[in-house]
Design an enzyme around this catalytic site. Sequence first.
Site, mmCIF file in Angstrom:
data_model
loop_
_atom_site.group_PDB
_atom_site.id
_atom_site.type_symbol
_atom_site.label_atom_id
_atom_site.label_comp_id
_atom_site.label_asym_id
_atom_site.label_seq_id
_atom_site.Cartn_x
_atom_site.Cartn_y
_atom_site.Cartn_z
ATOM 1 N N SER A 139 14.689 25.459 47.927
ATOM 2 C CA SER A 139 13.273 25.285 47.619
ATOM 3 C C SER A 139 12.873 26.001 46.335
ATOM 4 C CB SER A 139 12.452 25.867 48.778
ATOM 5 O OG SER A 139 11.110 26.068 48.394
ATOM 6 N N TYR A 150 10.136 32.751 55.003
ATOM 7 C CA TYR A 150 10.672 31.377 54.809
ATOM 8 C C TYR A 150 11.439 31.313 53.484
ATOM 9 C CZ TYR A 150 10.797 26.758 52.846
ATOM 10 O OH TYR A 150 11.230 25.624 52.209
ATOM 11 N N LYS A 180 15.665 30.884 52.323
ATOM 12 C CA LYS A 180 16.234 29.920 51.362
ATOM 13 C C LYS A 180 17.113 30.666 50.342
ATOM 14 C CE LYS A 180 14.726 26.134 53.044
ATOM 15 N NZ LYS A 180 15.685 25.230 53.698
#
Length: 346
Positions: free
Chosen positions: A126, A151, A155
């Site tokens: 991302s 989050y 990644k």
Amino acid sequence: MSKILVTGGCGYIGGHTIVDLIENGFEVISIDDLSKGSLRMNEGVAKVVGHPVKNYRVNLCNLEDTEAVFIENPDIVGIIHFAAFKSVPESVDHPLRYFRNNINSLVNLLQCAKENNVAHFVFSSSCSVYGNPEKLPVDEKAKLAEPESPYARTKQMGEDICKDFCKANPGFNVTLLRYFNPVGAHSSALIGELQEKPENLVPVITQTAIGKKSEMQVFGTDYDTRDGSCVRDYIHVMDIANAHTKALQYTLEGRNSEACEVFNLGSGNGVTVLELINAFEKISGEKLNYKLGPRRPGDVVAVYADNCKARACLDWDIKYDLEQMMDTAWRWEQALKKETAQSSLK
Ligand code: WQD
């Protein structure tokens, strides 16, 4: 036909990628425990491609269950790993749930790839790894920022795990794809984003326009940008999907120069929230009921991609513009409303 395993195949990007893979001659199976994905996506994909796509309802955090899928499918040649939790605010409230799910599932999958000699792996990363980039457009050499959320940290950790895995296992190829903001839906309006209570801008816009939400807010109009609202790089989900097919072909055909390579998947255009709303109103003919509200904590001010590396190496290019992103998103929302109305008549 080469068989590809897609994890998270009942999710938004996973489902659209399965369509692109099949249209490009691959055979596909899916693993999705339906905790975030939906069988509605799997059924929609079947209508688009004209045949069912098998989904194994398996939690990737269960190694034994995951291994069983590889034993049943010894002809898997590549893996695309989408399955992960992806809500930024939810990850702030429940970090351990995010680390357990997003990291354990990746480790189990890489172990299965190694044990079954599946040497081609695509990891869903991302643009959130960049945080607020110092230079725009941001390229793959940019310094990664301190993650703004657990989050985003999963990644960054996922990318590092893949890099270390490749170093320890010569012959394995991993492609890291950093998505910017995927939006829109397949042109058939048979599949699209399914979020009851969306947080992302485009489904919030279409749900407000269709009347599912009474109003929406623009989170902040006092940023140092051309109209005060945040800048993002919106990219059509089918362009993202095709990049995954191209990334697999890139390593399957041995065109990759390194074992682990990273690519930005963005349109290369920065668009503000207010500009996106205007584009939607123009395409849909709907007047959107929005209020100008306060900033949302954790938001990046401006980010958009330098996508030259992906376009050059993967023989990939952007096919959909902003109008098509808005048009397909709106037609999908209208199709959902019609479906709901028809099912309530039954
Ligand atoms: C976009 C802009 C909001 C809702 C996404 C994904 C994240 C990761 C990174 C994939 C922001 C504004 C939003 C609303 C608004 N992607 N907004 N009103 O924050 O860029 O994050 O990309 O891994 O998972 O969520 O996307 O769509 O939430 O927000 O004004 O009701 O729209 O403030 O500026 P974001 P988003």
